[in-house]
Design an enzyme around this catalytic site. Structure first.
Site, short mmCIF file in Angstrom:
data_model
loop_
_atom_site.label_atom_id
_atom_site.label_comp_id
_atom_site.label_asym_id
_atom_site.label_seq_id
_atom_site.Cartn_x
_atom_site.Cartn_y
_atom_site.Cartn_z
N HIS A 250 -14.12 85.68 -49.76
CA HIS A 250 -14.92 84.47 -49.52
C HIS A 250 -14.01 83.40 -48.90
O HIS A 250 -12.82 83.33 -49.21
CB HIS A 250 -15.51 83.97 -50.84
N GLU B 214 -20.18 84.48 -42.78
CA GLU B 214 -20.31 83.11 -43.28
C GLU B 214 -19.42 82.17 -42.46
O GLU B 214 -18.23 82.03 -42.77
CB GLU B 214 -19.88 83.04 -44.75
C1 PEP Z 1 -21.25 80.53 -49.84
O1 PEP Z 1 -20.31 79.76 -50.10
O2 PEP Z 1 -21.17 81.74 -50.02
C2 PEP Z 1 -22.48 79.92 -49.30
C3 PEP Z 1 -23.24 80.66 -48.56
O3 PEP Z 1 -22.70 78.61 -49.65
P1 PEP Z 1 -23.94 77.68 -49.21
O4 PEP Z 1 -25.19 78.51 -49.23
O5 PEP Z 1 -23.93 76.61 -50.21
O6 PEP Z 1 -23.62 77.22 -47.82
#
Ligand code: PEP
Length: 255
Positions: free
Chosen positions: A97, A167
């Site tokens: 992450h 992400e």
């Molecule tokens: C995450 O940190 O995995 C994430 C997707 O956070 P958010 O949905 O709050 O952007």
């Protein structure tokens, strides 16, 4: 878990600290998951809370961990072993992450953890994503090297136990209107699939599930699913809001 189902993973981070709150949220998430026909749901509480749900994992909702240690030898203070996680019913582990990468986790370490997680029968949810989108396309190089390095040592037969969570760091923890647009997500998903195909071949590479994470809320879930060509979401802040999470699951299930 059948590869064809869509997937929604709730990353509770440290938003939920108390067992009482955790139980309430788990129950609500489980009810939302039961209503989904074509979507698997996984929730990832922080490690000390995982034991609360050890006897309550079912086919409608699965339990995930937010990290796992790469080694199974006992001489590692402060870590969580895959053995302990597995004995609590954990089936998925989030790895790499951006918040872990920011604290020093390298793709090499992610690959070691991925190998350990898969070797012990769990699914690795490997997070990748650029810090920013530069005009020269350097973010594509970042993305490609994170994917290639994190998957070092993962052979074709192990791919069924891999999920890629894309992400973009700049989109994390904001709100739906600051998330990636569906059309940019579509382009990026194709890029990710292209890398996977070049590593593993057409059929195995395209079969790997790719999720999007970064400010997914009920407002943008449907459009990101429909146009973004992803297989589901990794959801942060909206996963700890029971109503929001329910709506996101429903959008994914409908898409
Ligand atoms: C995450 O940190 O995995 C994430 C997707 O956070 P958010 O949905 O709050 O952007």
């Amino acid at each position: 878990m059948a590869q064809t189902k869509k997937l929604v993973i709730g990353n509770w981070k440290l938003y939920i600290d108390s067992p009482k709150e955790a139980k309430e949220l788990y129950r609500a998430s489980q009810n939302a998951a039961r209503a989904a026909r074509r979507t698997h749901v996984v929730v990832c509480p922080q490690t000390p809370l995982l034991g609360l749900f050890a006897s309550n994992v079912s086919s409608s909702i699965r339990l995930g961990a937010q990290d796992a240690f790469w080694d199974v030898e006992p001489k590692h203070t402060g870590a969580s072993s895959v053995y302990a996680l597995r004995s609590l019913g954990v089936s998925h582990v989030i790895l790499g992450h951006s918040e872990m990468r920011a604290a020093g986790e390298t793709s090499h370490l992610v690959s070691l953890k991925t190998q350990t997680v898969i070797k012990h029968g769990l699914t690795a949810v490997i997070c990748v994503g650029e810090n920013e989108r530069d005009m020269r396309g350097g973010y594509l190089t970042t993305l490609e090297s994170q994917i290639r390095e994190s998957l070092t040592g993962i052979t074709r037969p192990k791919l069924a136990s891999v999920v890629i969570a894309y992400e973009p760091v700049w989109a994390i923890g904001k709100s739906a209107d600051q998330a990636m647009t569906p059309s940019t997500l579509h382009e990026t998903t194709l890029f990710i699939k292209k890398i996977l195909v070049s590593m593993y071949g057409r059929k195995p590479g395209t079969a790997v599930r790719v999720l999007y994470g970064g400010s997914v809320e009920s407002k943008n879930a449907a459009s990101l699913m429909q146009e973004g060509t992803v297989d589901g979401f990794l959801v942060g802040h909206a996963s700890v809001d029971a109503k929001e999470f329910k709506a996101i699951i429903a959008s994914v299930d409908k898409a």
